[in-house]
Design a protein around this motif. Sequence first.
Motif, short mmCIF file in Angstrom:
data_model
loop_
_atom_site.label_atom_id
_atom_site.label_comp_id
_atom_site.label_asym_id
_atom_site.label_seq_id
_atom_site.Cartn_x
_atom_site.Cartn_y
_atom_site.Cartn_z
N HIS A 104 -4.08 -11.64 -1.28
CA HIS A 104 -3.06 -11.60 -0.25
C HIS A 104 -1.76 -12.22 -0.76
O HIS A 104 -0.67 -11.67 -0.60
CB HIS A 104 -3.59 -12.39 0.96
CG HIS A 104 -3.01 -11.98 2.25
ND1 HIS A 104 -1.82 -12.49 2.72
CD2 HIS A 104 -3.45 -11.12 3.19
CE1 HIS A 104 -1.56 -11.95 3.89
NE2 HIS A 104 -2.53 -11.12 4.21
N ASN A 107 0.14 -10.23 -3.43
CA ASN A 107 0.91 -9.09 -2.92
C ASN A 107 2.37 -9.45 -2.66
O ASN A 107 3.22 -8.57 -2.54
CB ASN A 107 0.30 -8.58 -1.60
CG ASN A 107 -0.86 -7.64 -1.85
OD1 ASN A 107 -0.96 -7.04 -2.91
ND2 ASN A 107 -1.74 -7.52 -0.87
N ILE A 108 2.63 -10.74 -2.51
CA ILE A 108 4.01 -11.18 -2.26
C ILE A 108 4.71 -11.33 -3.61
O ILE A 108 4.50 -12.29 -4.34
CB ILE A 108 4.02 -12.52 -1.50
CG1 ILE A 108 3.25 -12.37 -0.19
CG2 ILE A 108 5.46 -12.98 -1.24
CD1 ILE A 108 2.99 -13.69 0.53
N LYS A 109 5.54 -10.35 -3.94
CA LYS A 109 6.12 -10.31 -5.29
C LYS A 109 7.58 -10.77 -5.33
O LYS A 109 8.13 -11.04 -6.40
CB LYS A 109 6.02 -8.88 -5.85
CG LYS A 109 4.56 -8.38 -5.94
CD LYS A 109 4.47 -7.14 -6.77
CE LYS A 109 3.06 -6.55 -6.77
NZ LYS A 109 2.01 -7.51 -7.12
N PHE A 110 8.20 -10.84 -4.14
CA PHE A 110 9.61 -11.23 -4.10
C PHE A 110 9.87 -12.23 -2.96
O PHE A 110 9.16 -12.23 -1.95
CB PHE A 110 10.51 -10.00 -3.91
CG PHE A 110 10.41 -9.02 -5.04
CD1 PHE A 110 11.21 -9.17 -6.16
CD2 PHE A 110 9.49 -7.98 -5.00
CE1 PHE A 110 11.10 -8.28 -7.23
CE2 PHE A 110 9.38 -7.09 -6.06
CZ PHE A 110 10.19 -7.24 -7.18
N CYS A 111 10.88 -13.05 -3.13
CA CYS A 111 11.28 -14.03 -2.12
C CYS A 111 12.06 -13.31 -1.03
O CYS A 111 13.02 -12.58 -1.32
CB CYS A 111 12.14 -15.12 -2.77
SG CYS A 111 12.88 -16.28 -1.59
#
Lengths: 303, 303
Positions: A104, A107-111
């Motif tokens: 999970h 999946n967060i690849k960018f701010c």
Amino acid sequence: MLKAIQILGSSSGFVIQYWKPRNCTGQGLFSISIPSKSSLSLSLYSSLRIVPAQDISFVPKISVRRTRFRAFHASSTRSEPNPEGPSASSSSSSSSLALKSAAHVRNIKFCQWCGGSTKHDVPEGEERMRAICTICGKITYQNPKMVVGCLVEHDNKVLLCKRKIQPSYGLWTLPAGYLEIGESAVDGAIRETREEANADVEVLSPFVQLDIPIIGQTYIIFLAKLKKPHFSPGPESSDCRLFPLDDIPFNSLSFSSMVITLSLYVENMKAGRLRFHYGTINKRPGTSPSDIQAYTLDNHMQS
Amino acid sequence: MLKAIQILGSSSGFVIQYWKPRNCTGQGLFSISIPSKSSLSLSLYSSLRIVPAQDISFVPKISVRRTRFRAFHASSTRSEPNPEGPSASSSSSSSSLALKSAAHVRNIKFCQWCGGSTKHDVPEGEERMRAICTICGKITYQNPKMVVGCLVEHDNKVLLCKRKIQPSYGLWTLPAGYLEIGESAVDGAIRETREEANADVEVLSPFVQLDIPIIGQTYIIFLAKLKKPHFSPGPESSDCRLFPLDDIPFNSLSFSSMVITLSLYVENMKAGRLRFHYGTINKRPGTSPSDIQAYTLDNHMQS
């Protein structure tokens, strides 16, 4: 509005066991057993098994049992319209959940604040992997979401809505949806009931909290009554009806959380006393996502 | 772990009013009045008022009152280490909350999945502004977070931790923190108690749910007991102690949610019956963030 939600199917052969905390009068520990021949007709997404409806409706049979906590066996699966959500296809063991949590985060690849790329690491002083911006250093936390709704009572009947959207298109549900920033659970439950059933309700009391860790959701359902005897389908419902307790369509409900909530309600009403319930819906390790009996209700407590 | 959390201060002159739902035995509607001379010593961030401690401890006085719902007046303010969170500096009216919600969304400038810039618009079929990626079209939803914790009982005393971190450094709290993806509220509450007090506990029953819409948080506190009579300060605590009910340091608690939870607990224990409580903590419109009596407990219900 509840579009990205789990389908925790409803089922054959499940058991509820209760625990009564100290200082409470009335009934003690007991269990609810659903006849094993009961099964549900679920119109589900893609890979899900379609189960023929054999029993139009059923009501839990109750027997006293001296065991604390544990055990609600219900069928389960869910759709996954939200690409960031965890998959329901594996077990709910701690290691599995930890892996899902890490996936999970990855999946967060960018701010979302500065657009910088993230690294995935355990921040100092923490124990879990987080998505940390490599530019501004901010951490994007991901937390479970609350789904709030109403169990609306009127003339010894309950109000259900037939879903006109996926998941669980064509199946019956209590009006419920995601709690929004800036509103209380009560206000959110009232709003969802207005949106899905065009019904203006007064909340009476909290009734159930059901956590579903594998999909990061917590259901909070309140008992409520109609302020006026008017309701009609909202944009996401094809029908809204009042069902007598003996006619609740348990074989065509949308989610396991609804089966559990309505079963507890019927049970409490027949016992003559409504209680507040807490429970955790877990997928049984090693089971298939299409196994409609693959969930248990753990940590079931009532006040 | 609970770093980014509200400070809803504790206070002088607050009132709790209860509502008892049907089918419940025992006491009916009643209110708790705190002597107006009571006030709290709060070591708070920046703009917050420091209030001298006049009473070392107090216990609510109870009187029966026939009013349904409404009214817990408690002081309030909070720190805001989380830059994405709404400010506590204005009122909790609907329009204000709507503005805060919109501001919250506008803070999301980039898509966390593809890095594309976002536009801020109301998607088709919805009524609220969302951050929508201009490249991949995904929506970043923002939802309230759950804070879970334990009210640990042992030998007619309750376990409190002295905070060694901001906000509310040096003030007493129940062990509590944010619920993580992949865990149930019960498991999260047990984890937080282990982290903050090195205590291994068994959860007994749900005790309170307190929503704080203005900061997008919901507190869920369980009653629990020590499995072994051992505890010690974790990395975020400078001290952990068991307090007899009459010695709970109400004048140096960390958050209003803790004042409310412990007041309800003391009240229930003195009445000889523990109940489950729901309530919404709202900031009174037009009040200053440094006004420590500026919050009300609305929609207070118990099961």
